[in-house]
Design an enzyme around this catalytic site. Structure first.
Site, PDB file in Angstrom:
ATOM      1  N   SER A  49       0.870  -1.155   0.076  1.00 45.25           N
ATOM      2  CA  SER A  49       0.049  -0.058  -0.087  1.00 45.25           C
ATOM      3  C   SER A  49       0.998   1.093   0.059  1.00 45.25           C
ATOM      4  O   SER A  49       0.692   2.422  -0.625  1.00 45.25           O
ATOM      5  CB  SER A  49      -0.999   0.053   1.130  1.00 45.25           C
ATOM      6  N   SER A  88      -4.429   2.559   3.483  1.00 42.92           N
ATOM      7  CA  SER A  88      -4.374   1.384   4.362  1.00 42.92           C
ATOM      8  C   SER A  88      -5.558   0.432   4.131  1.00 42.92           C
ATOM      9  O   SER A  88      -6.552   1.202   4.555  1.00 42.92           O
ATOM     10  CB  SER A  88      -4.010   1.804   5.722  1.00 42.92           C
ATOM     11  N   GLY A  89      -5.351  -0.502   3.738  1.00 40.37           N
ATOM     12  CA  GLY A  89      -6.755  -1.495   3.393  1.00 40.37           C
ATOM     13  C   GLY A  89      -7.464  -1.829   4.777  1.00 40.37           C
ATOM     14  O   GLY A  89      -8.453  -1.725   5.267  1.00 40.37           O
ATOM     15  N   SER A  90      -6.290  -2.241   5.757  1.00 42.99           N
ATOM     16  CA  SER A  90      -7.017  -2.448   7.228  1.00 42.99           C
ATOM     17  C   SER A  90      -7.512  -1.483   8.040  1.00 42.99           C
ATOM     18  O   SER A  90      -8.166  -1.344   8.833  1.00 42.99           O
ATOM     19  CB  SER A  90      -6.109  -3.561   7.895  1.00 42.99           C
ATOM     20  N   GLY A  91      -6.617  -0.456   7.670  1.00 45.63           N
ATOM     21  CA  GLY A  91      -6.855   0.901   8.564  1.00 45.63           C
ATOM     22  C   GLY A  91      -6.290   0.749  10.074  1.00 45.63           C
ATOM     23  O   GLY A  91      -6.551   1.502  11.024  1.00 45.63           O
ATOM     24  N   GLU A  92      -5.437  -0.457  10.107  1.00 47.26           N
ATOM     25  CA  GLU A  92      -5.247  -0.780  11.575  1.00 47.26           C
ATOM     26  C   GLU A  92      -3.535  -0.913  11.546  1.00 47.26           C
ATOM     27  O   GLU A  92      -3.069  -1.012  12.568  1.00 47.26           O
ATOM     28  CB  GLU A  92      -5.646  -2.016  12.080  1.00 47.26           C
ATOM     29  N   THR A  93      -2.936  -0.585  10.449  1.00 47.36           N
ATOM     30  CA  THR A  93      -1.423  -0.853  10.585  1.00 47.36           C
ATOM     31  C   THR A  93      -0.635   0.032  11.583  1.00 47.36           C
ATOM     32  O   THR A  93      -0.918   1.291  11.550  1.00 47.36           O
ATOM     33  CB  THR A  93      -0.801  -0.730   9.063  1.00 47.36           C
ATOM     34  N   GLU A 153      -4.615  -3.020  -3.417  1.00 48.24           N
ATOM     35  CA  GLU A 153      -3.654  -2.243  -3.709  1.00 48.24           C
ATOM     36  C   GLU A 153      -3.529  -1.662  -5.070  1.00 48.24           C
ATOM     37  O   GLU A 153      -3.185  -0.712  -5.549  1.00 48.24           O
ATOM     38  CB  GLU A 153      -2.390  -2.900  -3.305  1.00 48.24           C
TER      39      GLU A 153
HETATM   40  O1  LIG Z   1       2.327  -5.059   1.989  1.00 48.44           O
HETATM   41  C1  LIG Z   1       1.157  -5.520   2.590  1.00 48.44           C
HETATM   42  C2  LIG Z   1       0.528  -6.913   2.082  1.00 48.44           C
HETATM   43  O2  LIG Z   1       1.487  -7.662   1.127  1.00 48.44           O
HETATM   44  C3  LIG Z   1      -0.842  -7.157   1.743  1.00 48.44           C
HETATM   45  O3  LIG Z   1      -1.186  -7.393   0.461  1.00 48.44           O
HETATM   46  C4  LIG Z   1       0.246  -4.342   2.925  1.00 48.44           C
HETATM   47  O4  LIG Z   1       0.010  -3.342   1.791  1.00 48.44           O
HETATM   48  C5  LIG Z   1       0.688  -3.770   4.097  1.00 48.44           C
HETATM   49  O5  LIG Z   1       0.692  -4.969   5.190  1.00 48.44           O
HETATM   50  C6  LIG Z   1      -0.064  -2.617   4.753  1.00 48.44           C
HETATM   51  O6  LIG Z   1      -1.453  -2.992   5.114  1.00 48.44           O
HETATM   52  P1  LIG Z   1      -2.431  -2.168   5.072  1.00 48.44           P
HETATM   53  O7  LIG Z   1      -1.994  -0.862   5.975  1.00 48.44           O
HETATM   54  O8  LIG Z   1      -3.622  -2.810   5.878  1.00 48.44           O
HETATM   55  O9  LIG Z   1      -2.845  -1.783   3.594  1.00 48.44           O
END
Ligand SMILES: O=C([C@H](O)CO)[C@H](O)[C@H](O)COP(=O)(O)O
Length: 186
Positions: A49, A88-93, A153
């Site tokens: 991301s 951020s897909g999860s919004g939790e990183t 992504e």
């Molecule tokens: O690198 C990642 C992983 O390979 C998922 O496909 C994510 O982009 C990375 O872990 C960040 O996660 P998010 O903040 O939940 O996008």
């Protein structure tokens, strides 16, 4: 889920098309307007991301917008009047939660582009844009044949690219003027 051996490329194209069709044009122009109003733009993201965020930051720079990638050695302090864009897909990183928290406490504008509007960062952000895709931890979800968060992504990168087109229109920039700002030490 192990993908079947056939038609991987057409399935990826189809799921990306479907995810992209969910994007609201108002969200595209809304983010472009926030960028034009900000003093400076800070872009943050982790892992893949984060790589999409770096690609976005490059185009913003080529548009002449003052932009920094969070975590680079030359990135200064964020202040009120600046904009932090988090992908951020999860919004939790974890580090991204800290960046959002700090930026909000300094009254910077925080925008999250995510799959999870009700996440920790989603609750802190001034504005949340929700994309379609599979979260990296939803490994059995039937949303995508691609692993982890790949669909999110890819959609994030295309969303960022469409925001750039909207900014080109707003700023009356064309590709030849942007090319003048392209790196020449490469
Ligand atoms: O690198 C990642 C992983 O390979 C998922 O496909 C994510 O982009 C990375 O872990 C960040 O996660 P998010 O903040 O939940 O996008």
């Amino acid at each position: 889920m192990i993908p079947s051996k056939t038609a991987g490329s057409s399935k990826v194209a189809a799921e990306l098309y479907q995810a992209f069709q969910q994007i609201n044009e108002d969200e595209v122009t809304g983010l472009a307007e926030r960028i034009t109003k900000a003093n400076r733009v800070f872009v943050a993201g982790a892992g893949r991301s984060g790589l999409m965020g770096r690609a976005f930051a490059m185009r913003l720079m080529q548009l002449g917008i003052p932009v920094y990638v969070v975590g680079e050695t030359v990135t200064p302090a964020i202040k009120a009047g600046d904009l932090l864009v988090i992908g951020s897909g999860s919004g939790e990183t974890t580090p991204l939660v800290a960046f959002a928290n700090k930026s909000a406490s300094l009254h910077a504008d925080v925008v999250l582009i995510t799959l999870s509007a009700h996440s920790t960062i989603g609750r802190m952000a001034n504005h949340t844009i929700t994309l379609t895709g599979a979260r990296k931890d939803q490994i059995d979800a039937d949303v995508s044949i691609q692993p982890l968060g790949s669909l999110y992504e890819q959609t994030l990168l295309l969303f960022y690219d469409v925001v750039i087109i909207s900014l080109m229109q707003m700023l009356e920039m064309d590709t030849s003027r942007m090319y003048e700002n392209h790196a020449n030490l490469e």
